[in-house]
Design an enzyme around this catalytic site. Sequence first.
Site, short mmCIF file in Angstrom:
data_model
loop_
_atom_site.label_atom_id
_atom_site.label_comp_id
_atom_site.label_asym_id
_atom_site.label_seq_id
_atom_site.Cartn_x
_atom_site.Cartn_y
_atom_site.Cartn_z
N ASP A 182 0.79 -1.36 0.08
CA ASP A 182 0.10 0.07 -0.06
C ASP A 182 0.87 1.18 0.04
OD1 ASP A 182 -2.29 1.56 -0.01
OD2 ASP A 182 -2.90 1.17 2.12
N LEU B 145 11.28 -20.20 -4.18
CA LEU B 145 10.24 -19.46 -3.69
C LEU B 145 8.99 -19.30 -4.56
CD1 LEU B 145 9.57 -16.78 -1.67
CD2 LEU B 145 9.74 -15.45 -3.68
N HIS C 77 2.82 3.08 -8.76
CA HIS C 77 2.57 1.65 -8.99
C HIS C 77 3.82 1.11 -9.72
CE1 HIS C 77 -1.28 1.88 -7.57
NE2 HIS C 77 -2.01 2.54 -8.57
C1 FPP Z 1 -2.28 0.13 -3.11
O1 FPP Z 1 -1.59 1.56 -3.10
C2 FPP Z 1 -1.63 -0.42 -4.41
C3 FPP Z 1 -2.40 -0.98 -5.14
C4 FPP Z 1 -3.97 -1.04 -5.65
C5 FPP Z 1 -1.73 -1.70 -6.55
C6 FPP Z 1 -0.45 -2.59 -6.09
C7 FPP Z 1 0.45 -2.94 -7.18
C8 FPP Z 1 1.74 -2.77 -7.35
C9 FPP Z 1 2.53 -2.63 -6.09
C10 FPP Z 1 2.34 -3.36 -8.49
C11 FPP Z 1 2.39 -4.73 -8.54
C12 FPP Z 1 3.15 -5.33 -9.63
C13 FPP Z 1 2.86 -6.30 -10.48
C14 FPP Z 1 4.23 -7.14 -10.88
C15 FPP Z 1 1.56 -6.87 -10.50
P1 FPP Z 1 -2.64 2.69 -3.25
O2 FPP Z 1 -2.84 2.94 -5.00
O3 FPP Z 1 -3.89 2.31 -2.64
O4 FPP Z 1 -1.89 3.96 -2.38
P2 FPP Z 1 -2.60 5.09 -1.96
O5 FPP Z 1 -3.23 4.55 -0.70
O6 FPP Z 1 -1.19 5.85 -1.30
O7 FPP Z 1 -3.30 5.76 -2.68
#
Ligand code: FPP
Length: 264
Positions: free
Chosen positions: A38, A149, A55
């Site tokens: 997050d 893993l 992201h």
């Molecule tokens: C939450 O942060 C994150 C997500 C919903 C997406 C997570 C995805 C990735 C870390 C990339 C994944 C990688 C692959 C290879 C699929 P948020 O957007 O809710 O952050 P915020 O709370 O600060 O708005």
Amino acid sequence: MLHKLIRRKAERQNQSLAERISRSKKECIPSHIAIIMDGNGRWAKKRALPRVAGHHEGMKTVRKITRLANDLGVRALTVYAFSTENWKRPKLEVDFIMRLPEEFLGTYLPELIEQNVKVIMMGENDTLPLYTQNAIRKAMEATKENTGLVLNFALNYGSRAEITQAMQKIAQQVQEGTLTYSDVNEELISQHLMTCDLPEPDLLIRTSGEVRLSNFMLWQLAYTEFWFTDTLWPDFDESCLLDAIDSYQNRNRRYGGLKGEDTN
Ligand code: FPP
């Protein structure tokens, strides 16, 4: 001169990381680590960048953490990449996240293969865009014999939907007479979940200061140790993972019972 100093500092930092890794390996390593990644949006906002930049940076963190987890001997790493609720986000953001598996696996699959990592996915596969499905399928196929893993992408995943689906499958078998209601127990339910081939998570990490589960692995986390950090996912690095594991290694897991001298 400055270059030399920077190099020496990097060497020192690397050394202490290497020392921490070898210290960590001497203790009990969690078999399965689950992560709610997050804070990508806030990371980007702090830098006046579009949310998707967060992201993209978060994707690079997945690579770093996978490598270290594998090196430490962690058996499974589950990363929450997209929830069944995340479809509510703006289309541009959803489309971007859906392209990330393609980019991640397109770039890093050779090194995942070299590291003996096995890629799997849990979530509703059929409603993902075809290019996302294809990227995951290709990686799963290419790594299916790997014994290191297990990197489990929770993609289009929701725990309530998972449990509901498991209940439906069990109810159907009861209706057809292949099971009776007394066969329904915790073990049977676990076997019908998407994690049936994985151990239950020993350690759950959530980044960015949020302290909730957001419909993630509700059944599987019953006895998991939780670790929360204010660090935003794109800033999460090897030393943060070692902090989390260090905390885990100092927990007293009792599973509802008592241990050692407490029993007197
Ligand atoms: C939450 O942060 C994150 C997500 C919903 C997406 C997570 C995805 C990735 C870390 C990339 C994944 C990688 C692959 C290879 C699929 P948020 O957007 O809710 O952050 P915020 O709370 O600060 O708005």
